[in-house]
Design a protein around this motif. Structure first.
Motif, mmCIF file in Angstrom:
data_model
loop_
_atom_site.group_PDB
_atom_site.id
_atom_site.type_symbol
_atom_site.label_atom_id
_atom_site.label_comp_id
_atom_site.label_asym_id
_atom_site.label_seq_id
_atom_site.Cartn_x
_atom_site.Cartn_y
_atom_site.Cartn_z
ATOM 1 N N THR A 151 -91.891 -61.856 27.967
ATOM 2 C CA THR A 151 -91.267 -60.836 28.818
ATOM 3 C C THR A 151 -92.287 -59.765 29.192
ATOM 4 O O THR A 151 -93.428 -59.776 28.743
ATOM 5 C CB THR A 151 -90.095 -60.151 28.085
ATOM 6 O OG1 THR A 151 -90.621 -59.312 27.043
ATOM 7 C CG2 THR A 151 -89.114 -61.162 27.520
ATOM 8 N N ASN A 152 -91.826 -58.812 29.982
ATOM 9 C CA ASN A 152 -92.635 -57.634 30.283
ATOM 10 C C ASN A 152 -92.115 -56.409 29.526
ATOM 11 O O ASN A 152 -92.435 -55.287 29.858
ATOM 12 C CB ASN A 152 -92.675 -57.375 31.792
ATOM 13 C CG ASN A 152 -91.296 -57.108 32.364
ATOM 14 O OD1 ASN A 152 -90.292 -57.135 31.657
ATOM 15 N ND2 ASN A 152 -91.238 -56.868 33.658
ATOM 16 N N VAL A 153 -91.321 -56.648 28.481
ATOM 17 C CA VAL A 153 -90.760 -55.566 27.663
ATOM 18 C C VAL A 153 -91.780 -55.205 26.576
ATOM 19 O O VAL A 153 -92.134 -56.044 25.745
ATOM 20 C CB VAL A 153 -89.425 -55.990 27.014
ATOM 21 C CG1 VAL A 153 -88.888 -54.888 26.110
ATOM 22 C CG2 VAL A 153 -88.417 -56.375 28.083
ATOM 23 N N PRO A 154 -92.278 -53.961 26.572
ATOM 24 C CA PRO A 154 -93.287 -53.573 25.571
ATOM 25 C C PRO A 154 -92.720 -53.603 24.145
ATOM 26 O O PRO A 154 -91.573 -53.236 23.915
ATOM 27 C CB PRO A 154 -93.658 -52.139 25.956
ATOM 28 C CG PRO A 154 -93.104 -51.916 27.319
ATOM 29 C CD PRO A 154 -91.974 -52.886 27.498
ATOM 30 N N LEU A 155 -93.551 -54.083 23.221
ATOM 31 C CA LEU A 155 -93.206 -54.003 21.807
ATOM 32 C C LEU A 155 -93.547 -52.608 21.311
ATOM 33 O O LEU A 155 -94.513 -51.993 21.780
ATOM 34 C CB LEU A 155 -93.994 -55.039 21.007
ATOM 35 C CG LEU A 155 -93.621 -56.498 21.258
ATOM 36 C CD1 LEU A 155 -94.621 -57.422 20.570
ATOM 37 C CD2 LEU A 155 -92.222 -56.775 20.759
ATOM 38 N N PRO A 156 -92.796 -52.066 20.345
ATOM 39 C CA PRO A 156 -93.106 -50.730 19.839
ATOM 40 C C PRO A 156 -94.433 -50.725 19.088
ATOM 41 O O PRO A 156 -94.752 -51.669 18.364
ATOM 42 C CB PRO A 156 -91.947 -50.413 18.897
ATOM 43 C CG PRO A 156 -91.255 -51.697 18.643
ATOM 44 C CD PRO A 156 -91.613 -52.642 19.735
ATOM 45 N N PRO A 157 -95.223 -49.662 19.271
ATOM 46 C CA PRO A 157 -96.495 -49.578 18.557
ATOM 47 C C PRO A 157 -96.272 -49.291 17.076
ATOM 48 O O PRO A 157 -95.263 -48.709 16.693
ATOM 49 C CB PRO A 157 -97.210 -48.414 19.229
ATOM 50 C CG PRO A 157 -96.113 -47.578 19.790
ATOM 51 C CD PRO A 157 -94.991 -48.529 20.137
#
Length: 158
Positions: A125-131
């Protein structure tokens, strides 16, 4: 990654899974067989086995990513009952496309018996993972390998 997943993934905690090793190409996750993991016949429940395989797939598919991978489909074949604790799932990358990734996931019980075989396909996906809160980590899945966690007392295989 194990600390993040154990903190935020309630099913991983509930089933007492342990993420032992993670990379984009391979992940190993273990889970004890307790009374809460058994079906009415006294062996590992198929849903628990599937959940373990799914977590191993998810860990590998998201390793090193800035954006999340979600499951498109998973097929599972139950080969024999899981009778000896712990169960171990090993996910191996077989296709690494631009948007579609496919993993074979094998599940074994503590005796080495091959319990299940899965084919899991995911979509990038283009959904960022939390840092991560730790410096030098790009995302919660950027850890390449984790040491094994000690099993809780009373749940160690004999």
């Amino acid at each position: 990654m194990e600390c993040y997943v154990r903190k935020h993934d309630k099913l991983v905690r509930h089933l007492d899974m342990c993420i032992e090793e993670v990379s984009r190409e391979y992940a190993r996750v273990t889970m004890p067989i307790t009374e809460n993991h058994k079906n009415g016949m006294g062996v590992a429940h198929g849903g628990a086995i599937f959940s373990l395989a799914d977590v191993a797939f998810g860990c590998a598919a998201n390793a090193g990513n800035d954006h999340g991978v979600v499951s498109l489909s998973t097929t599972i074949e139950y080969l024999r009952p899981g009778m000896v604790s712990p169960l171990k799932a090993e996910a191996r990358l077989v296709r690494n496309g631009a948007h579609v990734l496919t993993y074979e996931v094998d599940v074994y019980d503590g005796s080495g018996a091959h319990v299940a075989k899965c084919l899991s396909t995911g979509f990038q996906t283009n959904v960022p993972l939390p840092p991560l809160a730790r410096p030098g980590r790009r995302s919660l899945f950027s850890v390449r390998s984790l040491p094994a966690r000690e099993p809780p007392s009373g749940n160690a295989p004999h």
